[in-house]
Structures are given as C-alpha cells and as structure tokens.
Design a protein around this motif. Structure first.
Motif, PDB file in Angstrom:
ATOM      1  N   LEU A 291       0.833  -1.200   0.000  1.00  0.00           N
ATOM      2  CA  LEU A 291       0.000   0.000   0.000  1.00  0.00           C
ATOM      3  C   LEU A 291       0.871   1.254   0.000  1.00  0.00           C
ATOM      4  O   LEU A 291       0.598   2.218  -0.726  1.00  0.00           O
TER       5      LEU A 291
ATOM      6  N   SER B 243       1.161   4.095  -2.971  1.00  0.00           N
ATOM      7  CA  SER B 243       0.837   5.474  -2.605  1.00  0.00           C
ATOM      8  C   SER B 243       2.019   6.436  -2.750  1.00  0.00           C
ATOM      9  O   SER B 243       1.799   7.651  -2.910  1.00  0.00           O
TER      10      SER B 243
ATOM     11  N   PHE C 271       2.161   9.261  -5.340  1.00  0.00           N
ATOM     12  CA  PHE C 271       1.144  10.281  -5.108  1.00  0.00           C
ATOM     13  C   PHE C 271       1.534  11.184  -3.946  1.00  0.00           C
ATOM     14  O   PHE C 271       1.164  12.359  -3.922  1.00  0.00           O
ATOM     15  N   MET C 272       2.290  10.650  -2.987  1.00  0.00           N
ATOM     16  CA  MET C 272       2.806  11.489  -1.902  1.00  0.00           C
ATOM     17  C   MET C 272       3.878  12.426  -2.456  1.00  0.00           C
ATOM     18  O   MET C 272       3.896  13.611  -2.129  1.00  0.00           O
TER      19      MET C 272
ATOM     20  N   LEU D 208      -1.276  13.093  -2.405  1.00  0.00           N
ATOM     21  CA  LEU D 208      -1.595  12.485  -1.107  1.00  0.00           C
ATOM     22  C   LEU D 208      -0.711  13.122  -0.056  1.00  0.00           C
ATOM     23  O   LEU D 208       0.421  13.526  -0.341  1.00  0.00           O
TER      24      LEU D 208
ATOM     25  N   TYR E 202       0.016   2.612   7.170  1.00  0.00           N
ATOM     26  CA  TYR E 202      -0.809   1.705   6.367  1.00  0.00           C
ATOM     27  C   TYR E 202      -1.202   0.445   7.141  1.00  0.00           C
ATOM     28  O   TYR E 202      -1.842  -0.432   6.594  1.00  0.00           O
TER      29      TYR E 202
ATOM     30  N   CYS F 299      -5.991   1.481  -4.672  1.00  0.00           N
ATOM     31  CA  CYS F 299      -6.452   1.325  -3.288  1.00  0.00           C
ATOM     32  C   CYS F 299      -7.265   2.536  -2.867  1.00  0.00           C
ATOM     33  O   CYS F 299      -7.197   3.605  -3.474  1.00  0.00           O
TER      34      CYS F 299
ATOM     35  N   ASN G 126      -6.907   8.237   0.793  1.00  0.00           N
ATOM     36  CA  ASN G 126      -5.830   7.473   0.156  1.00  0.00           C
ATOM     37  C   ASN G 126      -6.290   6.749  -1.113  1.00  0.00           C
ATOM     38  O   ASN G 126      -5.871   5.629  -1.395  1.00  0.00           O
TER      39      ASN G 126
ATOM     40  N   CYS H 160      -5.905   5.965  -4.705  1.00  0.00           N
ATOM     41  CA  CYS H 160      -4.892   6.099  -5.756  1.00  0.00           C
ATOM     42  C   CYS H 160      -4.919   4.883  -6.683  1.00  0.00           C
ATOM     43  O   CYS H 160      -5.233   3.768  -6.266  1.00  0.00           O
TER      44      CYS H 160
END
Length: 167
Positions: free
Chosen positions: A24, A28, A31-32, A37, A45, A70, A90, A92
């Motif tokens: 996860l 992610s 995107f962070m 995110l 997570y 997710c 979250n 994405c």
C-alpha cells in the motif's frame, strides 16, 4: 484452428490484509511525492482503524501480487451535529492503470462498505478536481461543514477541496 482468447477476469475490490502495508505504501508513494496524497510513513498503512480496499493485478501483467489501486475508509469519532461519519482517503490508482474505471470501482465498493458499517455520511478531500467524487454523489462542502476532528488536520497550504456525501 483458432487459439482461444484469454481474457483477464474483471477487476474487483477486495479488503487488503494488514500484511499488505508495504505494498500500500509503495502504491501510494508516487502520489505522496507529487503532493496528491499527504505524506505518510509505512506504518500508517497498518493503522487499526483504517479499512483498505484494493484491486490486485487487474491485468495479467505485472501479476496478481501487484496492487493496481487502493482506497481507505476510516470511521471518524462521533461529533455533535454530525451523523456517524466516515472518511474516504488514500484513493490512488497506478499511473499505468488509470482511465480503466478502477477508481470508480473502489469508490462504489467503499460506499457499500460504509453503508454496511452503519455510517450515515462520508467526507473526503482532494487537491484534484473532484470529478470522480461528484459522479458518485458527493458535493463540495465548506471545510467548516465537515467534522471538526478531521477538518482541523487539513493543511490549508495544500489547497484541498472538501466533499461530503450522505449515505
């Protein structure tokens, strides 16, 4: 004689296991880095209060152990003036899997899960245009209309838009 065509099974949203925290986080991380995110550490997570739904290996490549998408559901603490509220967060989808309906699949599955959990309202925030949320019955709301315990943690510098939806 013609060869039989092999088709991938239709993608479906399933509950992630706690052992999938690293996967996860890996999904992610891009995107962070882009700011879509909020920054989180891998242990976030495994947060006990979050229920993650995932789509695994929607296509034969790269394989069934890879997470394609997710989304998470968190039940927020009760607050006066708000019905039982959940947070959709979250969301994405891997960049090479976008545009295939996986985000919509996950939002629909999360809405169903939220209803089964007895929630009466969902909130979310996005730095994007919110079109996916609008298609699923969310509407943009002022930050002050969201549960304070969650809204107070929003970073105004990110410029996120807040959306809510009754269930």
């Amino acid at each position: 004689m013609t060869a039989a065509l092999r088709t991938a099974p239709a993608p479906r949203a399933v509950r992630a296991g706690r052992s999938e925290a690293a996967a996860l986080f890996a999904l992610s991380a891009p995107f962070m880095r882009s700011g879509e995110l909020r920054e989180r550490v891998p242990s976030a997570y495994r947060r006990p209060g979050d229920l993650f739904l995932v789509v695994r290996g929607a296509e034969p490549e790269p394989g069934p152990d890879v997470l394609d998408a997710c989304v998470a559901l968190r039940v927020l603490d009760p607050e006066p003036g708000h019905p039982a509220t959940g947070l959709l967060h979250n969301l994405c989808v891997r960049s090479d899997r976008q545009g295939r309906g996986l985000g919509s699949l996950l939002v629909s599955a999360l809405l169903a899960q939220a209803r089964r959990s007895g929630l009466r309202e969902l909130v979310t925030a996005t730095t994007g245009n919110g079109a996916l949320f609008l298609r699923h019955g969310f509407r943009e709301i002022p930050v002050r209309a969201a549960p304070r315990s969650w809204a107070d943690g929003l970073d105004p510098v990110r410029g996120a838009r807040v959306f809510g939806r009754p269930l």
